[in-house]
Write a protein that holds these residues in place. Structure first.
Motif, PDB file in Angstrom:
ATOM      1  N   GLN A   1      -3.344  -7.512  68.227  1.00 41.57           N
ATOM      2  CA  GLN A   1      -2.558  -7.861  67.129  1.00 41.57           C
ATOM      3  C   GLN A   1      -2.991  -7.636  65.766  1.00 41.57           C
ATOM      4  O   GLN A   1      -2.518  -7.122  64.837  1.00 41.57           O
ATOM      5  N   GLN A   2      -4.309  -8.298  65.466  1.00 41.04           N
ATOM      6  CA  GLN A   2      -4.717  -8.431  64.202  1.00 41.04           C
ATOM      7  C   GLN A   2      -5.066  -6.861  63.826  1.00 41.04           C
ATOM      8  O   GLN A   2      -4.868  -6.622  62.626  1.00 41.04           O
ATOM      9  N   VAL A   3      -5.561  -6.216  64.378  1.00 37.38           N
ATOM     10  CA  VAL A   3      -5.986  -4.910  64.286  1.00 37.38           C
ATOM     11  C   VAL A   3      -4.626  -4.052  63.936  1.00 37.38           C
ATOM     12  O   VAL A   3      -4.605  -3.426  62.909  1.00 37.38           O
ATOM     13  N   ARG A   4      -3.596  -4.358  64.708  1.00 33.84           N
ATOM     14  CA  ARG A   4      -2.474  -3.499  64.419  1.00 33.84           C
ATOM     15  C   ARG A   4      -1.654  -3.921  63.244  1.00 33.84           C
ATOM     16  O   ARG A   4      -1.350  -3.211  62.443  1.00 33.84           O
ATOM     17  N   LEU A   5      -1.895  -5.136  62.784  1.00 36.65           N
ATOM     18  CA  LEU A   5      -1.200  -5.617  61.564  1.00 36.65           C
ATOM     19  C   LEU A   5      -1.938  -5.429  60.393  1.00 36.65           C
ATOM     20  O   LEU A   5      -1.384  -4.897  59.366  1.00 36.65           O
ATOM     21  N   LYS A   6      -3.319  -5.384  60.674  1.00 33.40           N
ATOM     22  CA  LYS A   6      -4.149  -4.537  59.279  1.00 33.40           C
ATOM     23  C   LYS A   6      -3.919  -3.008  59.075  1.00 33.40           C
ATOM     24  O   LYS A   6      -3.691  -2.615  58.048  1.00 33.40           O
ATOM     25  N   ASN A   7      -3.751  -2.387  60.478  1.00 34.70           N
ATOM     26  CA  ASN A   7      -3.325  -0.818  60.106  1.00 34.70           C
ATOM     27  C   ASN A   7      -2.116  -0.827  59.623  1.00 34.70           C
ATOM     28  O   ASN A   7      -1.692   0.091  58.870  1.00 34.70           O
ATOM     29  N   GLU A   8      -1.020  -1.644  60.256  1.00 31.87           N
ATOM     30  CA  GLU A   8       0.441  -1.571  59.550  1.00 31.87           C
ATOM     31  C   GLU A   8       0.276  -1.699  58.029  1.00 31.87           C
ATOM     32  O   GLU A   8       1.170  -1.089  57.246  1.00 31.87           O
ATOM     33  N   SER A   9      -0.363  -2.683  57.634  1.00 39.55           N
ATOM     34  CA  SER A   9      -0.449  -3.194  56.328  1.00 39.55           C
ATOM     35  C   SER A   9      -0.834  -1.964  55.322  1.00 39.55           C
ATOM     36  O   SER A   9      -0.298  -1.834  54.528  1.00 39.55           O
TER      37      SER A   9
ATOM     38  N   ALA B   1      -5.486   3.111  41.960  1.00 40.76           N
ATOM     39  CA  ALA B   1      -6.927   2.589  42.411  1.00 40.76           C
ATOM     40  C   ALA B   1      -6.759   1.148  43.278  1.00 40.76           C
ATOM     41  O   ALA B   1      -7.645   0.765  44.311  1.00 40.76           O
ATOM     42  N   GLN B   2      -5.674   0.290  42.822  1.00 37.67           N
ATOM     43  CA  GLN B   2      -5.774  -1.091  43.674  1.00 37.67           C
ATOM     44  C   GLN B   2      -5.236  -0.647  45.091  1.00 37.67           C
ATOM     45  O   GLN B   2      -5.620  -1.273  46.086  1.00 37.67           O
ATOM     46  N   ARG B   3      -4.444   0.254  45.152  1.00 37.57           N
ATOM     47  CA  ARG B   3      -3.888   0.733  46.704  1.00 37.57           C
ATOM     48  C   ARG B   3      -5.107   1.056  47.363  1.00 37.57           C
ATOM     49  O   ARG B   3      -5.130   0.651  48.557  1.00 37.57           O
ATOM     50  N   LEU B   4      -5.920   2.094  46.877  1.00 39.09           N
ATOM     51  CA  LEU B   4      -7.002   2.529  47.508  1.00 39.09           C
ATOM     52  C   LEU B   4      -8.026   1.438  48.049  1.00 39.09           C
ATOM     53  O   LEU B   4      -8.522   1.623  49.043  1.00 39.09           O
ATOM     54  N   MET B   5      -8.221   0.529  47.114  1.00 39.09           N
ATOM     55  CA  MET B   5      -9.280  -0.602  47.458  1.00 39.09           C
ATOM     56  C   MET B   5      -8.553  -1.214  48.560  1.00 39.09           C
ATOM     57  O   MET B   5      -9.309  -1.576  49.447  1.00 39.09           O
ATOM     58  N   LEU B   6      -7.366  -1.769  48.460  1.00 40.63           N
ATOM     59  CA  LEU B   6      -6.688  -2.460  49.765  1.00 40.63           C
ATOM     60  C   LEU B   6      -6.631  -1.726  51.060  1.00 40.63           C
ATOM     61  O   LEU B   6      -7.397  -2.270  52.036  1.00 40.63           O
ATOM     62  N   ILE B   7      -6.531  -0.403  51.129  1.00 38.75           N
ATOM     63  CA  ILE B   7      -6.327   0.247  52.150  1.00 38.75           C
ATOM     64  C   ILE B   7      -7.742   0.499  52.764  1.00 38.75           C
ATOM     65  O   ILE B   7      -8.022   0.448  53.949  1.00 38.75           O
ATOM     66  N   ASP B   8      -8.642   0.887  51.831  1.00 42.70           N
ATOM     67  CA  ASP B   8     -10.061   1.108  52.144  1.00 42.70           C
ATOM     68  C   ASP B   8     -10.592  -0.240  53.255  1.00 42.70           C
ATOM     69  O   ASP B   8     -11.222  -0.286  54.505  1.00 42.70           O
ATOM     70  N   TRP B   9     -10.293  -1.502  52.480  1.00 41.00           N
ATOM     71  CA  TRP B   9     -10.689  -2.685  53.119  1.00 41.00           C
ATOM     72  C   TRP B   9     -10.056  -3.058  54.648  1.00 41.00           C
ATOM     73  O   TRP B   9     -10.756  -3.417  55.249  1.00 41.00           O
ATOM     74  N   LEU B  10      -8.680  -2.679  54.585  1.00 40.70           N
ATOM     75  CA  LEU B  10      -7.846  -3.066  55.433  1.00 40.70           C
ATOM     76  C   LEU B  10      -8.348  -2.277  56.854  1.00 40.70           C
ATOM     77  O   LEU B  10      -8.272  -2.280  57.974  1.00 40.70           O
ATOM     78  N   LYS B  11      -8.727  -0.835  56.554  1.00 44.19           N
ATOM     79  CA  LYS B  11      -9.002   0.244  57.545  1.00 44.19           C
ATOM     80  C   LYS B  11     -10.627   0.014  58.043  1.00 44.19           C
ATOM     81  O   LYS B  11     -10.961   0.730  59.003  1.00 44.19           O
ATOM     82  N   GLU B  12     -11.330  -0.901  57.221  1.00 44.04           N
ATOM     83  CA  GLU B  12     -12.855  -0.907  57.524  1.00 44.04           C
ATOM     84  C   GLU B  12     -13.064  -1.057  59.182  1.00 44.04           C
ATOM     85  O   GLU B  12     -12.500  -2.207  59.795  1.00 44.04           O
TER      86      GLU B  12
END
Ligand code: HEC
Length: 148
Positions: free
Chosen positions: A103-111, A137-148
Motif C-alpha cells: 500500500q505504501q508503494v502504491r500511495l507514493k506512486n499515486e502521490s 522545480a518543486q513538483r520535480l523535487m517531490l516526484i523524484d523523491w516519491l519515486k525513489e
C-alpha cells in the motif's frame, strides 16, 4: 394578496439562519501525533522535501491540519471538513505505519502521479494557499523523491 417580505425582514432572516447554523460545529480536537508513525520520518525525507509536503499535503492528509480562521465559520467549516475527511480516508500520512509495504508503494506512486498531473494539492486549496501553487522545480523535487 400576499405581501412581499421587505428587504429588512429578508436580511434579518438570513442573519438568524447564519447565526443558527454556527451551532453545528465540526470536530477539531487535536489528535495525538506519534512521530515514529509519520510518513516523512519513516521514509527519512530530506528536510526540504519534508517541509514542502507538510505545507502542501498535510492539511488534508494528516492529523496535523492547520485550521485557518474561516474554517470555524459554517457552512465553510462543513465543506472543509468534508475535504479533510475524504482526503484522510484515502491517505493519512500520520499513520503511515498502518499501511502494508504494498500500500505504501502504491500511495507514493499515486502521490507522484497526482502531483505530476497537478491534481494534488486540489484546486480550491491552491486558491486560498499561495504557497501550495507548486513551481515546476518543486513538483520535480517531490516526484523524484516519491519515486525513489
Ligand atoms: C485541500 C485538501 C487536499 C490537499 C491539500 C491535498 N489533498 Fe490529496 N486528496 C484530497 C481529497 C479530497 C482526495 C480524494 C479525492 C477523490 O476521492 O476524488 C485526495 C486524494 C489523494 C490521493 C489518492 C489516494 C487514493 O488511493 O485514491 C493521493 C495519493 C493524494 N491525495 C495525495 C496528495 C498529496 C501528495 C498532496 C500534496 C502534494 C495532497 N494530496 C494534497 C484532498 C487534498
Amino acid at each position: 394578496m400576499i405581501k412581499r417580505p421587505s428587504k429588512r425582514s429578508v436580511l434579518i432572516t438570513l442573519l438568524i439562519v447564519f447565526v443558527a447554523i454556527q451551532m453545528k460545529t465540526t470536530d477539531k480536537t487535536p489528535i495525538n501525533i506519534i512521530p515514529a508513525s509519520d510518513f516523512l520520518t519513516m521514509e527519512e525525507a530530506p528536510q526540504d522535501v519534508a517541509k514542502l509536503i507538510q505545507s502542501v499535503c498535510y492539511d488534508c492528509h494528516s492529523n496535523q491540519t492547520q485550521y485557518p480562521w474561516y474554517s470555524h465559520v459554517a457552512p465553510v467549516s462543513w465543506w472543509l471538513e468534508g475535504h479533510i475527511k475524504n482526503g484522510k480516508s484515502k491517505v493519512n500520512f500520520s499513520i503511515w505505519d498502518t499501511y502494508t509495504p504494498a500500500q505504501q508503494v502504491r500511495l507514493k506512486n499515486e502521490s507522484a502521479e497526482l502531483i505530476e498531473k497537478k491534481w494534488m494539492p486540489i484546486l480550491t486549496y491552491k486558491i486560498t494557499h499561495a504557497d501550495a501553487r507548486l513551481t515546476e522545480a518543486q513538483r520535480l523535487m517531490l516526484i523524484d523523491w516519491l519515486k525513489e
